[in-house]
Design an enzyme around this catalytic site. Structure first.
Site, short mmCIF file in Angstrom:
data_model
loop_
_atom_site.label_atom_id
_atom_site.label_comp_id
_atom_site.label_asym_id
_atom_site.label_seq_id
_atom_site.Cartn_x
_atom_site.Cartn_y
_atom_site.Cartn_z
CE LYS A 75 -3.91 -2.32 0.39
NZ LYS A 75 -3.37 -3.64 0.05
CG ASP A 76 -0.40 4.54 -2.36
OD1 ASP A 76 0.31 4.98 -3.27
OD2 ASP A 76 -1.47 3.94 -2.55
#
EC number: 5.4.99.27
Length: 355
Positions: A75-76
């Site tokens: 994920k970011d």
């Protein structure tokens, strides 16, 4: 790589990720833990931290090896995200929530399961994004969003795949040339970046020639929600109807050893684009990567939008995407955006500046 063309000019400009809370991501798992087994699943909320770093902290807090922690997808970093991790703990007691909290981990749920989490084992992600300092044609924004909800967008890999300032792609080239020998994790990142860059170049050519959302002769036609595909010689029969119903999609090559299965016009386009990047294509072949496929288009599900303020300067977008699809692929068709997080220093840079 050259800049990637859009399907249409975005009606607005905006700033994204001014703060991590502007970019919410909720993982949608394939399955839920069943309450028993040697794997402890934990659902964790993280802020401004990448997935691998959090996995390492979980391992330390639980007193297990890093290799015993797994997750379905990265994920970011510059976001507020919620995702599952699995910790392989056969015969070991569960760490207490207090113990994890003392390590700075915000665990929302936890339960045992019989299997570990594997990469790709997720249905998708739900996004809630705030676009700030919006300027431009608000009158045409609704029309743009409705068109995206109906017709989708080009399924580009996002800039996150290539690392800060494209470092992963540069690393791939250095690896292919034999100048570096990265560890297993870094090698995987570099190979993914190289494949993604070639795919984006193929898709960009399809966008330029206005055939990203249609089938070409010789197309490797991908089934919706599946890695399976079939090759068609002609676009006839019920193929146009199935395409309109989003049951099938045009696809692009994820480059590897051998030749892509596409032929005729679709295959010629892919091979011509790959010939522009011989170092990437040859490096992926030498690395033994398989020829695989990725849909050229994607349609965000449950797309909604609203203004957060009366001045209509902050826009809230919410939508769901399948696993492996980047929210920025949707955003770039809506707004000519500036990513405030792109200029933010990394934790490593911040530490260096303090010494």
């Amino acid at each position: 790589m050259e800049s990637l063309p859009r399907h249409a000019s975005p009606p607005i400009s905006a700033v994204i990720r001014r703060i991590p809370e502007d970019f919410w991501v909720d993982e949608i798992p394939v399955t839920e833990p069943n309450g028993e087994g040697e794997h402890l699943w934990v659902f964790v909320e993280k802020r401004s931290e990448n997935t691998a770093e959090l996995a390492n902290r979980l391992a330390r807090a639980a007193g297990i090896r890093k290799s015993a922690v797994s997750y379905a997808g990265r994920k970011d970093r510059h976001a507020l995200t919620r995702q599952w991790f699995s910790l392989h703990m056969p015969g070991l007691p569960d760490p207490s929530i207090e113990q994890l909290a003392q390590a700075g981990l915000n665990v929302l749920r936890h339960a045992r399961h019989t299997r570990k989490l594997r990469i790709g084992a997720l249905r998708g992600n739900r996004f809630s994004l705030c676009l700030r300092e919006v300027e431009g044609e608000r009158s045409t924004l609704d029309q743009c969003l409705q068109a995206i909800a109906e017709h989708g967008v080009p399924n580009y890999f996002g800039e996150q795949r290539f690392g800060r300032a494209g470092g992963n792609l540069a690393g791939a080239l250095a690896m292919f040339e034999g100048r570096t020998r990265p560890d297993r994790e870094r090698r995987s990142l570099y190979l993914s970046a190289a494949r993604s860059a070639l795919f984006n170049a193929i898709l960009a050519e399809r966008v330029r020639t206005d055939c990203w959302n249609c089938l070409l002769p010789g197309e490797a036609v991908q089934l919706d929600g599946s890695g399976s595909f079939f090759v068609t010689d002609a676009v006839d029969g019920d193929l146009p109807q199935r395409l309109d119903a989003w049951d099938i999609h045009p696809s692009g090559a994820l480059w590897g050893a051998g030749e892509p299965p596409s032929h005729d016009r679709a295959g010629a386009l892919e091979r011509e684009v790959a010939s522009r990047f011989p170092d990437l294509a040859a490096g992926l072949r030498a690395a033994g990567m398989k020829q695989e496929r990725r849909p050229l288009r994607v349609r965000p599900a449950d797309l909604t939008w609203r203004w957060e303020d009366a001045a209509q300067s902050d826009l809230i977008l919410e939508f769901t995407l399948p696993a492996g699809v980047f929210a920025t692929a949707v955003l770039r068709e809506i707004a000519d955006y500036t990513d405030a997080a792109a200029s933010a220093p990394t934790q490593r840079q911040e530490a260096a500046e303090q010494h």
